[in-house]
Design a protein around this motif. Structure first.
Motif, PDB file in Angstrom:
ATOM      1  N   PHE A 109       0.849  -1.184   0.000  1.00  0.00           N
ATOM      2  CA  PHE A 109       0.000   0.000   0.000  1.00  0.00           C
ATOM      3  C   PHE A 109       0.886   1.236   0.000  1.00  0.00           C
ATOM      4  O   PHE A 109       2.081   1.178   0.323  1.00  0.00           O
ATOM      5  CB  PHE A 109      -0.936   0.011   1.212  1.00  0.00           C
ATOM      6  CG  PHE A 109      -0.246  -0.090   2.543  1.00  0.00           C
ATOM      7  CD1 PHE A 109       0.138   1.051   3.240  1.00  0.00           C
ATOM      8  CD2 PHE A 109       0.032  -1.333   3.101  1.00  0.00           C
ATOM      9  CE1 PHE A 109       0.772   0.958   4.470  1.00  0.00           C
ATOM     10  CE2 PHE A 109       0.663  -1.436   4.332  1.00  0.00           C
ATOM     11  CZ  PHE A 109       1.038  -0.287   5.018  1.00  0.00           C
ATOM     12  N   THR A 110       0.293   2.349  -0.368  1.00  0.00           N
ATOM     13  CA  THR A 110       1.004   3.620  -0.380  1.00  0.00           C
ATOM     14  C   THR A 110       0.599   4.439   0.832  1.00  0.00           C
ATOM     15  O   THR A 110      -0.597   4.620   1.090  1.00  0.00           O
ATOM     16  CB  THR A 110       0.676   4.414  -1.661  1.00  0.00           C
ATOM     17  OG1 THR A 110       1.068   3.653  -2.798  1.00  0.00           O
ATOM     18  CG2 THR A 110       1.399   5.755  -1.667  1.00  0.00           C
ATOM     19  N   VAL A 111       1.578   4.899   1.595  1.00  0.00           N
ATOM     20  CA  VAL A 111       1.312   5.877   2.649  1.00  0.00           C
ATOM     21  C   VAL A 111       1.379   7.241   1.971  1.00  0.00           C
ATOM     22  O   VAL A 111       2.458   7.705   1.582  1.00  0.00           O
ATOM     23  CB  VAL A 111       2.345   5.788   3.791  1.00  0.00           C
ATOM     24  CG1 VAL A 111       2.048   6.841   4.854  1.00  0.00           C
ATOM     25  CG2 VAL A 111       2.342   4.396   4.406  1.00  0.00           C
ATOM     26  N   ASN A 123      -4.269   2.696  -2.263  1.00  0.00           N
ATOM     27  CA  ASN A 123      -3.824   1.801  -3.343  1.00  0.00           C
ATOM     28  C   ASN A 123      -3.362   0.443  -2.805  1.00  0.00           C
ATOM     29  O   ASN A 123      -2.303  -0.068  -3.178  1.00  0.00           O
ATOM     30  CB  ASN A 123      -2.692   2.449  -4.154  1.00  0.00           C
ATOM     31  CG  ASN A 123      -3.095   3.780  -4.757  1.00  0.00           C
ATOM     32  OD1 ASN A 123      -4.226   3.938  -5.224  1.00  0.00           O
ATOM     33  ND2 ASN A 123      -2.195   4.749  -4.730  1.00  0.00           N
ATOM     34  N   VAL A 124      -4.168  -0.136  -1.939  1.00  0.00           N
ATOM     35  CA  VAL A 124      -3.814  -1.425  -1.344  1.00  0.00           C
ATOM     36  C   VAL A 124      -3.965  -2.529  -2.389  1.00  0.00           C
ATOM     37  O   VAL A 124      -4.957  -2.587  -3.115  1.00  0.00           O
ATOM     38  CB  VAL A 124      -4.717  -1.732  -0.131  1.00  0.00           C
ATOM     39  CG1 VAL A 124      -4.338  -3.082   0.481  1.00  0.00           C
ATOM     40  CG2 VAL A 124      -4.611  -0.624   0.907  1.00  0.00           C
ATOM     41  N   ARG A 125      -2.984  -3.406  -2.444  1.00  0.00           N
ATOM     42  CA  ARG A 125      -3.073  -4.558  -3.336  1.00  0.00           C
ATOM     43  C   ARG A 125      -2.347  -5.737  -2.700  1.00  0.00           C
ATOM     44  O   ARG A 125      -1.493  -5.566  -1.819  1.00  0.00           O
ATOM     45  CB  ARG A 125      -2.480  -4.247  -4.709  1.00  0.00           C
ATOM     46  CG  ARG A 125      -0.973  -4.126  -4.733  1.00  0.00           C
ATOM     47  CD  ARG A 125      -0.457  -3.881  -6.143  1.00  0.00           C
ATOM     48  NE  ARG A 125       0.996  -3.920  -6.207  1.00  0.00           N
ATOM     49  CZ  ARG A 125       1.700  -5.030  -6.399  1.00  0.00           C
ATOM     50  NH1 ARG A 125       1.079  -6.201  -6.536  1.00  0.00           N
ATOM     51  NH2 ARG A 125       3.021  -5.002  -6.451  1.00  0.00           N
ATOM     52  N   LEU A 163      -7.125  -0.042   6.810  1.00  0.00           N
ATOM     53  CA  LEU A 163      -7.352   0.613   8.099  1.00  0.00           C
ATOM     54  C   LEU A 163      -6.076   1.217   8.676  1.00  0.00           C
ATOM     55  O   LEU A 163      -6.113   1.838   9.739  1.00  0.00           O
ATOM     56  CB  LEU A 163      -7.929  -0.397   9.103  1.00  0.00           C
ATOM     57  CG  LEU A 163      -9.248  -1.075   8.719  1.00  0.00           C
ATOM     58  CD1 LEU A 163      -9.646  -2.090   9.784  1.00  0.00           C
ATOM     59  CD2 LEU A 163     -10.347  -0.049   8.532  1.00  0.00           C
ATOM     60  N   PHE A 164      -4.950   1.020   7.993  1.00  0.00           N
ATOM     61  CA  PHE A 164      -3.673   1.536   8.501  1.00  0.00           C
ATOM     62  C   PHE A 164      -3.547   3.028   8.195  1.00  0.00           C
ATOM     63  O   PHE A 164      -2.702   3.462   7.406  1.00  0.00           O
ATOM     64  CB  PHE A 164      -2.497   0.784   7.868  1.00  0.00           C
ATOM     65  CG  PHE A 164      -2.425  -0.677   8.204  1.00  0.00           C
ATOM     66  CD1 PHE A 164      -3.118  -1.211   9.279  1.00  0.00           C
ATOM     67  CD2 PHE A 164      -1.647  -1.536   7.442  1.00  0.00           C
ATOM     68  CE1 PHE A 164      -3.049  -2.556   9.588  1.00  0.00           C
ATOM     69  CE2 PHE A 164      -1.565  -2.883   7.748  1.00  0.00           C
ATOM     70  CZ  PHE A 164      -2.270  -3.396   8.817  1.00  0.00           C
ATOM     71  N   PRO A 204       4.740  10.500  -1.037  1.00  0.00           N
ATOM     72  CA  PRO A 204       4.143   9.174  -0.807  1.00  0.00           C
ATOM     73  C   PRO A 204       5.221   8.100  -0.801  1.00  0.00           C
ATOM     74  O   PRO A 204       6.238   8.215  -1.494  1.00  0.00           O
ATOM     75  CB  PRO A 204       3.194   9.004  -1.992  1.00  0.00           C
ATOM     76  CG  PRO A 204       3.782   9.850  -3.074  1.00  0.00           C
ATOM     77  CD  PRO A 204       4.439  11.023  -2.386  1.00  0.00           C
ATOM     78  N   VAL A 205       4.999   7.065  -0.008  1.00  0.00           N
ATOM     79  CA  VAL A 205       5.971   5.974   0.118  1.00  0.00           C
ATOM     80  C   VAL A 205       5.240   4.638   0.025  1.00  0.00           C
ATOM     81  O   VAL A 205       4.151   4.467   0.581  1.00  0.00           O
ATOM     82  CB  VAL A 205       6.738   6.074   1.460  1.00  0.00           C
ATOM     83  CG1 VAL A 205       7.544   4.809   1.732  1.00  0.00           C
ATOM     84  CG2 VAL A 205       7.663   7.279   1.451  1.00  0.00           C
TER      85      VAL A 205
END
Length: 302
Positions: free
Chosen positions: A63-65, A73-75, A94-95, A109-110
């Protein structure tokens, strides 16, 4: 239950020229990795289908923080199967609440990669069906288990939303039944619903009796045998383990006629299940002349 480690992190924003000095600050989550673990502990929903099939495993999610500190963008980068993958994806979403990363004096973004491990032995008690979770105790026995009606002779068609199961039950020997009915309590492993099927009719003295009943589709565990005021738990063994290791189960399919065998409960201890379909079909054909016994599937409890 769930373990995490940041496997890789990479800034997604375009980097400044290498000759220019700047400070890089990686994103941080409140409480660090223990904080992430707490989010999962508080929110995990171990899929019932995975519990039923006794599936564990590790799902790796990326995912991207983003610059607002949210997981986007969770995958799934390495999955186990659809139900566990979907739950891991939901949990990663949920993070949120990160302190964003900084690079060259601005937020960037990371990309984060995190493994989430699902283990049945650590699943919440509220959802896991562990070794003794189906035992009939005084508290459990207060649950009202409806008696499923027997299949009526002369019905023309099998129900589209239920399966019809039939077989023979041999009752416990060594005492007089006093004309009292006897029941086997079933537990639906998908819905948690309990229900009774009548296996020895009232005022019948025969030791063996046929039964034929319509049940909602799904996988069932044989939970208890009720006779003459007694309730015996139906178990393979007393050892700890998943339901499949301690309970006899069978699956009902909607719109199907299924033969579930001769259930031998004549002796104390674990029952036996035998395939006597040809004899049983011959006995029941005259009574249930509309049922397609020739096409019935054999599904003995295992």
């Amino acid at each position: 239950m769930c373990a995490w480690s940041a496997l890789t992190t990479a800034a997604l924003a375009q980097q400044a020229p290498a000759k220019k000095a700047y400070e890089e600050v990686m994103p941080t989550f409140p409480g660090g990795m223990p904080g992430l673990m707490q989010v999962v502990r508080d929110n995990i929903r171990y899929p019932a289908s995975a519990l039923k099939d006794e599936v564990s495993g590790r799902v790796v999610v990326q995912f991207t923080v983003d610059t607002l500190g949210n997981a986007t963008n969770v995958r799934v980068s390495q999955g186990v199967r659809a139900d566990l993958d979907a739950e891991a994806t939901r949990l990663a979403g949920l993070f949120n609440g990160w302190t964003p990363a900084w690079q060259a004096g601005r937020k960037v973004p990371v990309l984060y990669t995190v493994p989430i491990t699902f283990s049945i032995k650590d699943a919440p008690v509220s959802t896991a069906l562990v070794a003794d979770s189906l035992d009939v105790t005084p508290a459990v026995n207060k649950v009202i288990a409806p008696i499923m009606p027997g299949w009526a002779a002369g019905k023309d068609a099998l129900p589209a939303d239920k399966g019809v199961v039939y077989g023979v039950f041999i009752q416990r020997l060594g005492f007089s039944s006093g004309g009292i009915g006897q029941y086997v309590r079933l537990y639906h492993l998908g819905t948690g619903r309990v229900m009774n099927i009548l296996v020895k009719p009232v005022m019948k003295s025969r030791k063996d009796n046929e039964f034929c009943v319509a049940l909602p589709p799904g996988r069932y565990a044989l939970q208890a045998y009720q006779y003459n005021g007694a309730v015996d738990n139906i178990r393979k063994s007393r050892r700890a383990g998943a339901v499949a290791a301690t309970r006899y189960t069978f699956t009902v399919e909607a719109g199907q006629l299924q033969y579930v065998g001769t259930w031998h409960f004549e002796q104390a201890g674990p029952p036996r299940f035998t395939d006597d379909k040809a004899v049983t079909d011959e006995h029941l054909r005259d009574k249930f002349d509309k049922l397609p016994f020739g096409a019935a599937r054999t599904t003995l409890p295992k």
